[in-house]
Design an enzyme around this catalytic site. Structure first.
Site, PDB file in Angstrom:
ATOM      1  N   GLY A 302      22.162  40.087  47.798  1.00  0.00           N
ATOM      2  CA  GLY A 302      22.157  38.830  47.050  1.00  0.00           C
ATOM      3  C   GLY A 302      23.171  37.892  47.669  1.00  0.00           C
ATOM      4  O   GLY A 302      22.848  36.944  48.368  1.00  0.00           O
ATOM      5  N   ARG A 303      24.447  38.235  47.461  1.00  0.00           N
ATOM      6  CA  ARG A 303      25.547  37.403  47.946  1.00  0.00           C
ATOM      7  C   ARG A 303      25.434  37.095  49.440  1.00  0.00           C
ATOM      8  O   ARG A 303      25.690  35.972  49.870  1.00  0.00           O
ATOM      9  CB  ARG A 303      26.868  38.152  47.704  1.00  0.00           C
ATOM     10  CG  ARG A 303      28.113  37.378  48.081  1.00  0.00           C
ATOM     11  CD  ARG A 303      29.316  38.323  48.156  1.00  0.00           C
ATOM     12  NE  ARG A 303      29.366  39.267  47.078  1.00  0.00           N
ATOM     13  CZ  ARG A 303      30.009  39.073  45.923  1.00  0.00           C
ATOM     14  NH1 ARG A 303      30.671  37.961  45.724  1.00  0.00           N
ATOM     15  NH2 ARG A 303      29.991  39.997  44.983  1.00  0.00           N
ATOM     16  N   ARG A 335      34.524  32.812  39.293  1.00  0.00           N
ATOM     17  CA  ARG A 335      34.913  33.988  40.073  1.00  0.00           C
ATOM     18  C   ARG A 335      36.430  34.139  40.217  1.00  0.00           C
ATOM     19  O   ARG A 335      36.924  35.229  40.399  1.00  0.00           O
ATOM     20  CB  ARG A 335      34.239  33.974  41.452  1.00  0.00           C
ATOM     21  CG  ARG A 335      32.711  34.033  41.353  1.00  0.00           C
ATOM     22  CD  ARG A 335      32.043  34.374  42.667  1.00  0.00           C
ATOM     23  NE  ARG A 335      32.301  35.732  43.072  1.00  0.00           N
ATOM     24  CZ  ARG A 335      33.212  36.102  43.940  1.00  0.00           C
ATOM     25  NH1 ARG A 335      33.942  35.199  44.555  1.00  0.00           N
ATOM     26  NH2 ARG A 335      33.391  37.372  44.237  1.00  0.00           N
ATOM     27  N   TYR A 339      37.542  37.635  38.841  1.00  0.00           N
ATOM     28  CA  TYR A 339      37.863  38.646  39.872  1.00  0.00           C
ATOM     29  C   TYR A 339      39.095  38.302  40.698  1.00  0.00           C
ATOM     30  O   TYR A 339      39.368  38.967  41.699  1.00  0.00           O
ATOM     31  CB  TYR A 339      36.688  38.821  40.860  1.00  0.00           C
ATOM     32  CG  TYR A 339      35.329  38.798  40.220  1.00  0.00           C
ATOM     33  CD1 TYR A 339      34.943  39.799  39.327  1.00  0.00           C
ATOM     34  CD2 TYR A 339      34.426  37.781  40.499  1.00  0.00           C
ATOM     35  CE1 TYR A 339      33.693  39.761  38.722  1.00  0.00           C
ATOM     36  CE2 TYR A 339      33.176  37.747  39.908  1.00  0.00           C
ATOM     37  CZ  TYR A 339      32.826  38.735  39.014  1.00  0.00           C
ATOM     38  OH  TYR A 339      31.600  38.698  38.420  1.00  0.00           O
ATOM     39  N   CYS A 366      40.326  23.565  29.477  1.00  0.00           N
ATOM     40  CA  CYS A 366      41.542  23.710  28.685  1.00  0.00           C
ATOM     41  C   CYS A 366      42.074  25.136  28.749  1.00  0.00           C
ATOM     42  O   CYS A 366      42.181  25.806  27.717  1.00  0.00           O
ATOM     43  CB  CYS A 366      41.251  23.296  27.251  1.00  0.00           C
ATOM     44  SG  CYS A 366      40.562  21.647  27.191  1.00  0.00           S
ATOM     45  N   GLU A 367      42.333  25.620  29.931  1.00  0.00           N
ATOM     46  CA  GLU A 367      42.892  26.964  30.093  1.00  0.00           C
ATOM     47  C   GLU A 367      43.792  26.959  31.321  1.00  0.00           C
ATOM     48  O   GLU A 367      43.408  26.418  32.370  1.00  0.00           O
ATOM     49  CB  GLU A 367      41.781  27.997  30.352  1.00  0.00           C
ATOM     50  CG  GLU A 367      40.837  28.113  29.208  1.00  0.00           C
ATOM     51  CD  GLU A 367      40.243  29.497  29.054  1.00  0.00           C
ATOM     52  OE1 GLU A 367      40.771  30.465  29.621  1.00  0.00           O
ATOM     53  OE2 GLU A 367      39.244  29.586  28.331  1.00  0.00           O
ATOM     54  N   TYR A 396      26.545  33.584  42.811  1.00  0.00           N
ATOM     55  CA  TYR A 396      27.291  33.858  41.581  1.00  0.00           C
ATOM     56  C   TYR A 396      28.189  32.690  41.178  1.00  0.00           C
ATOM     57  O   TYR A 396      29.237  32.883  40.568  1.00  0.00           O
ATOM     58  CB  TYR A 396      28.111  35.161  41.706  1.00  0.00           C
ATOM     59  CG  TYR A 396      27.248  36.348  42.066  1.00  0.00           C
ATOM     60  CD1 TYR A 396      26.311  36.846  41.162  1.00  0.00           C
ATOM     61  CD2 TYR A 396      27.338  36.947  43.316  1.00  0.00           C
ATOM     62  CE1 TYR A 396      25.510  37.924  41.490  1.00  0.00           C
ATOM     63  CE2 TYR A 396      26.529  38.023  43.660  1.00  0.00           C
ATOM     64  CZ  TYR A 396      25.613  38.505  42.746  1.00  0.00           C
ATOM     65  OH  TYR A 396      24.814  39.561  43.078  1.00  0.00           O
TER      66      TYR A 396
END
Ligand code: LLP
Length: 438
Positions: A302-303, A335, A339, A366-367, A396
């Site tokens: 996929g990636r 991501r 990760y 807001c994080e 992804y």
């Protein structure tokens, strides 16, 4: 204008060089910034707005061809979860690949382009009855079963002969991020080798199912071939054990995907040619020791097909101390938060010879963890209104995107031969409002 045209005029301005290992094939750098397959970043931003995912069609197609050339005797099934839209599935279809889907929703996209059912597999540790019914209605070639409950459910719903593979956890640690390690026993996917025989017996007991083979997927962003080699040996040994115990010869072995790509320049790419040779030897040697014919092999990248073909474009909204804040963030790139992934960031809409300074590119959400890239070098004169580009964002990113803070998801813009075309349009506030029916 290409890099070669520009370099002589740039003197010692070395950070204006492109890193060829992380930018999509056909990307160039000129005085007006980055150009993707002949389309300047500035024009893309003007036409489609930011943030935007840019997808280089030739780069995607070339990776499909690389896989087919390296693994000519194997079935190459694109893992649709990495990036799924109709245009991409048409490319996959035209390049002769098969497709792996893991929900009725993913299958619906395949159906929309008439992807041949004979080249589709359905996976997933949870397939709802709706997923299974959609797969059966479309006639997908193989369903990869993941639990005894699913085998029972599928047995009831299916008509003979629905081909199935059993997902097995081979007990091989691929040494990748814990959240994407799937080959070891302590996670939710598949049957450990110790209970795989129970699954075989359950499938064989279902008159509507025909057991075609076994499947595994040891993880994602796996960089070494050795883990696949060991996996291949264990999986072929399992085929031998099934024959010995049940007298059934299974002819298909799906080794999953997971091949790593470099996100930062200098990171090793996956040795696909080495993989082909070593896995081939591991399979044929183990099969010959057991007196088995070599099974038909399937791989599910996929990636490695979608990732390197994609770039995300952002607009700088504010520069505050060492923070460069852009108009996207964790809603288009989960991501980093999930990760701890690391990315490179480049100025995309102009060139600058200002000395690099170390900054952290942050998003609009807001994080505090809403970061695109920490401690990266950008020209010291970076300012609000500049365009930035982040490579290796084809896989992804769109598929994990969210509407956090009611932010609309970016478009996917295909580029090829100097032409840009929208593949997925930008989400609108009307799209979001349409679901809010209370
Ligand atoms: N086959 C199966 C059964 C899978 O579950 C996956 C990915 C693949 C193939 C394709 O793996 P790939 O070649 O793309 O590594 N969101 C994470 C990756 C999750 C992978 C899930 N399964 C990330 O962004 O790194």
């Amino acid at each position: 204008m290409t890099l070669a045209d520009v370099l002589p005029t740039m003197g010692r301005c070395l950070h204006t060089r492109l890193e060829p290992d992380i930018w999509p094939l056909g990307t160039t750098l000129g005085q007006d910034g980055l150009v993707f397959a002949g389309v300047p970043a500035v024009s893309l931003a003007a036409q489609f707005g930011t943030p935007a995912y840019v997808l280089a069609e030739d780069a995607f197609r070339l990776r499909c061809r690389d896989f087919r050339a390296a693994l000519p005797e194997m079935e190459v099934a694109y893992a649709g979860k990495s990036l799924l839209c109709r245009a991409v599935l048409r490319w996959v279809m035209e390049e002769g690949l098969s497709l792996d889907v893991c929900s009725a929703g993913e299958l619906a996209v395949a159906r929309a382009v008439g992807f041949p059912a004979s080249r589709i597999l359905m996976h997933g540790n949870v397939k709802t009855p709706e997923d299974l019914k959609a797969a059966l209605a479309y006639g997908v070639d193989r369903i990869v079963v993941d639990s005894l409950d699913e085998i029972a459910e599928l047995g009831t719903l299916a008509r003979y002969p629905q081909r199935v593979l059993i997902r097995v956890t081979p007990g091989v640690d691929a040494h990748t991020h814990k959240a994407i390690t799937t080959g070891v026993d302590s996670q939710k996917f598949g049957f450990p080798l110790s209970t795989a025989m129970d699954a075989v017996s359950a499938v064989l007991a279902q008159p509507s199912l025909r057991l075609a083979g076994v499947h595994c997927h040891i993880g994602s962003q796996v960089s070494t071939v050795a883990a696949y080699e060991e996996t291949a040996r264990r999986m072929v040994s399992l085929l031998g054990a099934v024959r010995d115990r049940f007298g059934v010869v299974l002819r298909e072995l799906d080794l999953g995907g997971g091949y790593a790509v470099p996100y930062l320049t200098g990171e090793p790419g996956f040795d696909l040619v080495g993989y082909a040779q070593r896995v081939r030897v591991a399979v044929s040697y183990t099969a010959s020791l057991l007196g088995l014919a070599v099974p038909r092999l399937t791989v599910e990248p996929g990636r490695s097909l979608a990732g390197p073909a994609g770039v995300t474009l952002y607009r700088v909204v504010a520069v505050k101390g060492s923070f460069v804040a852009v108009d996207g963030g964790m809603s288009d790139n989960m991501r980093v938060a999930l990760y701890g992934a690391k990315y490179c960031v480049r100025l995309a809409g102009r060139s600058s010879c200002a000395p690099l300074r170390t900054v952290t590119v942050v998003g609009r959400h807001c994080e505090a963890g809403d970061v695109i890239a920490s401690d990266v070098g950008l020209p010291g004169d970076v300012h609000a209104g500049d365009l930035l580009a982040v490579p290796v964002t084809g896989a992804y990113h769109h598929s994990l995107a969210s509407n956090y803070n009611q932010v609309c998801r970016p478009p996917i813009v295909g580029v090829r031969d100097g032409i840009a075309r929208p593949l997925v349009r930008r989400e609108t506030e009307e799209d979001l409002a349409a679901r809010d029916v209370g």
